[in-house]
Structure formats: C-alpha cells, structure tokens
Design a protein around this motif. Structure first.
Motif, short mmCIF file in Angstrom:
data_model
loop_
_atom_site.label_atom_id
_atom_site.label_comp_id
_atom_site.label_asym_id
_atom_site.label_seq_id
_atom_site.Cartn_x
_atom_site.Cartn_y
_atom_site.Cartn_z
N LYS A 161 0.90 -1.16 0.00
CA LYS A 161 0.00 0.00 0.00
C LYS A 161 0.93 1.20 0.00
O LYS A 161 1.63 1.46 0.98
CB LYS A 161 -0.88 0.00 1.25
N THR A 163 1.53 4.81 0.12
CA THR A 163 0.94 6.09 0.51
C THR A 163 2.04 7.15 0.52
O THR A 163 2.60 7.49 1.58
CB THR A 163 0.24 5.99 1.88
N GLY A 185 -2.35 4.95 -1.98
CA GLY A 185 -2.83 5.27 -0.63
C GLY A 185 -3.31 6.68 -0.44
O GLY A 185 -3.94 6.99 0.58
N PHE A 186 -3.02 7.58 -1.37
CA PHE A 186 -3.52 8.95 -1.23
C PHE A 186 -4.70 9.15 -2.19
O PHE A 186 -4.53 9.17 -3.42
CB PHE A 186 -2.42 9.98 -1.51
N GLU A 188 -6.41 11.66 -2.99
CA GLU A 188 -6.36 12.86 -3.84
C GLU A 188 -5.46 12.66 -5.05
O GLU A 188 -5.43 13.47 -5.96
CB GLU A 188 -5.93 14.09 -3.01
N LEU A 247 -9.76 15.60 9.38
CA LEU A 247 -9.98 14.44 8.49
C LEU A 247 -11.01 13.43 8.98
O LEU A 247 -12.10 13.29 8.42
CB LEU A 247 -8.62 13.77 8.24
N TYR A 248 -10.67 12.72 10.03
CA TYR A 248 -11.53 11.59 10.42
C TYR A 248 -12.84 12.08 11.05
O TYR A 248 -13.90 11.49 10.83
CB TYR A 248 -10.79 10.65 11.38
C1 HMN Z 1 -5.35 3.61 6.59
O1 HMN Z 1 -4.37 3.00 7.01
O2 HMN Z 1 -6.34 3.80 7.26
C2 HMN Z 1 -5.36 4.22 5.22
O3 HMN Z 1 -5.02 3.31 4.29
C3 HMN Z 1 -4.61 5.46 5.15
C4 HMN Z 1 -4.87 6.19 3.85
O4 HMN Z 1 -3.74 6.10 3.04
C5 HMN Z 1 -5.20 7.61 4.19
N1 HMN Z 1 -4.06 8.18 4.89
C6 HMN Z 1 -4.20 8.71 6.10
O5 HMN Z 1 -5.28 8.88 6.64
C7 HMN Z 1 -2.96 9.11 6.78
C8 HMN Z 1 -5.62 8.41 2.98
O6 HMN Z 1 -6.83 7.86 2.55
C9 HMN Z 1 -5.81 9.90 3.34
O7 HMN Z 1 -6.62 10.02 4.49
C10 HMN Z 1 -6.48 10.67 2.22
O8 HMN Z 1 -5.77 10.50 1.03
C11 HMN Z 1 -6.57 12.17 2.57
O9 HMN Z 1 -5.29 12.75 2.58
#
Ligand code: HMN
Length: 289
Positions: A161, A163, A185-186, A188, A247-248
């Motif tokens: 994965k 990222t 993993g990103f 965007e 974010l979350y």
């Molecule tokens: C996880 O481990 O939960 C995800 O796979 C992480 C994922 O790569 C996210 N990264 C983080 O949250 C650090 C991305 O979906 C990210 O949230 C998104 O691209 C917004 O930047």
C-alpha cells in the motif's frame, strides 16, 4: 484482491468504547451503498494506534461477521510490539481475512535489516499473505526500489500500500514488480496512480466517496482520462474541504447525515466544534447527493 478498498473507520462512543451498531452500519454502507471491492480494517483510519489489542480483535470479529464473504478483507496488524503483531496476524487469519497488512515499524530508527525481519517474522508465523503498508510521511520510513525488492523476495509478501506522493518510485515499482499488488494510498492522487497502472487503492475518504473513487479508477483503466479528471477534480474539492476541517472527524459527521451512527474519534483526537460540524454537514449536502 484488486480494486477500491475502503480504509474502514471505526465508530466509538463518547467513552471511547467500540460502538458495535455503528461499526456494523459502516461496513454495510461501504458494501451496499458505495459498493467498494474490499475493506482495509484497523488501519490509520480505524484509529488502530489508539486502541487496545482486545479492541483490535473485537473490530476484526465484528467486521468479518458483518461482511462475511461479500467483499475482500485486509487486516492491518502492524505494531511496534511484534508479539502483538503476530498475535493479531494469527487472529485475523483464523477469522478468514483474505490478506494481512502491516505498517512499517516506526518511532525508533529501525534499519532495513530490522524492518525485513519484522515483516518476515509476522508473515512466516501464519498461513496468509502480507501487504506492506508504506506511509513515510507518518512513519519516517522511506524504502528504496531495491529494498522493496528484497522484501518481495518472500513470496508471501504480495504487495504494497503505497501512501506517498513519489510517482517516480511508484512507476519504477510497477515496472519492476508487475506480479505484485500495488495499492495507491492517497485518495487525492488516485487518478495519477491509476494511470501508472496500480492494482487498486486503499483510502479513508472512500468511506464517503467510494462510488466516485470506483468511477475514477474504472475510467482510468478504460483510458477515459478526461472524464476521470473531472471526477478527480470534484473529489479533490471534497477532500480539500475534509482536510481543512479535520480528516476523520469530518468523515464521521458526513456519514451521520447518511444515517450511519459513526460515533466520535478517540482521544487524543478532539471532537469537532459546532461550527465544524456544520461545515461537515454542508460538505455532505454538496458532495453526497
Ligand atoms: C489507513 O491506514 O487507514 C489508510 O489506508 C490510510 C490512507 O492512506 C489515508 N491516509 C491517512 O489517513 C494518513 C488516505 O486515505 C488519506 O486520508 C487521504 O488521502 C486524505 O489525505
């Protein structure tokens, strides 16, 4: 094991306990509404690094019980406590998880030999496969093309994965290891990664934007780049709004507008102010129709 995998959130109540009904609704929402191909359980998005071993196991159980064999399931078991990682790997394997994943060991500056030993120790203890979880911005661990290659020498390590915003390394990996699974993993950067022929993507925002992510990925595979670019633009307008608001927490508030009891984030993550809850609701109204 290809396609769009949601990095599953976990619903917690105000006391920080697992909110089982909410977690089940999250699973259903991703499978029934967003129709994603799989779930990545207990990753960063699941607040994995904030919870006990017992809670990690309970989340693996609830998600498997709710999802059954409807989608592919990847269990993130990485931990600085290697005994915990092995214990979780065995637990998830016994439950029937399709593959495991582990974040690169972080905080201490482990050398590559130690990182390699960590992965081989975990995966050689179970009858399952491993997807490396590489996220240098949070772990500080940057691995080279050759080092990925050394990890991939273990046939049970089936992919990564990825990222990171390093599209040069991503292209080199794709070229060098066509038989390994590479997940973007990103969220965007999904289109840019899809153009480089990754096998799928794993992301947090798919909890609310899974359908659009599926379309971007499919359009890119069909070579319909203009249409995919349009959707990535809308997606990135949404992601910019989410990132600016928290974010979350924002994803959880957006899910609540869809009837999912997504709960709150665990401390030390803070709760959204009333103003930010409103922003999250506005984002939901604008982007989740
Ligand atoms: C996880 O481990 O939960 C995800 O796979 C992480 C994922 O790569 C996210 N990264 C983080 O949250 C650090 C991305 O979906 C990210 O949230 C998104 O691209 C917004 O930047």
């Amino acid at each position: 094991m290809k396609g769009i995998f949601t990095a599953l959130m976990c619903a917690f109540d105000e006391q920080g306990n697992i909110h089982e009904k909410g977690l089940r609704q999250l699973v259903r929402h991703n499978i029934d509404v967003s129709k994603v191909d799989g779930l990545y359980v207990n990753g960063s998005t699941g607040e994995n690094f904030l919870i006990s071993t017992e809670n990690k196991k309970r989340i693996f159980e609830i998600v498997k019980d709710e999802a059954g064999d409807q989608v592919k399931l990847i269990a993130q078991v990485g931990s600085l406590n290697i005994d915990e990682a092995v214990e979780l790997a065995q637990f998830a394997t016994d439950l029937g998880y399709d593959s495991l994943s582990a974040v690169t060991p972080f905080y201490y500056k482990f050398d590559f030999e130690e990182i390699k030993d960590y992965y081989n120790t975990i995966i050689n203890s179970v009858d399952n496969t491993m997807i490396i979880y590489s996220i240098p911005a949070l772990t500080g661990v940057n691995m080279s093309l050759e080092q990925f290659g050394e990890l991939f020498e273990n046939e049970k390590i089936i992919g990564v994965k990825f990222t990171a915003p390093d599209f040069y390394l991503l292209e080199r990996l794709r070229h060098a290891y066509p038989e390994k699974l590479i997940y973007s993993g990103f969220d965007e950067m999904l289109l840019s990664a899809a153009v480089l022929n990754v096998d799928g993507a794993i992301g947090s925002t798919f909890n609310v934007n899974g359908a659009r992510a599926r379309s971007i990925f499919q359009l890119a595979q069909e070579g319909k780049i203009e249409e995919a670019r349009e959707l990535q633009k809308v997606t990135n307008d949404l992601i910019s709004g989410i990132l600016a608001n928290g974010l979350y927490q924002t994803i959880k508030e957006m899910l609540k507008t869809q009837g999912v009891e997504a709960g709150v984030c665990r401390k030390p993550m803070k709760q959204l102010s009333a103003d930010k809850v409103k922003v999250a609701q506005e984002l939901a109204a604008k982007f989740l129709s």
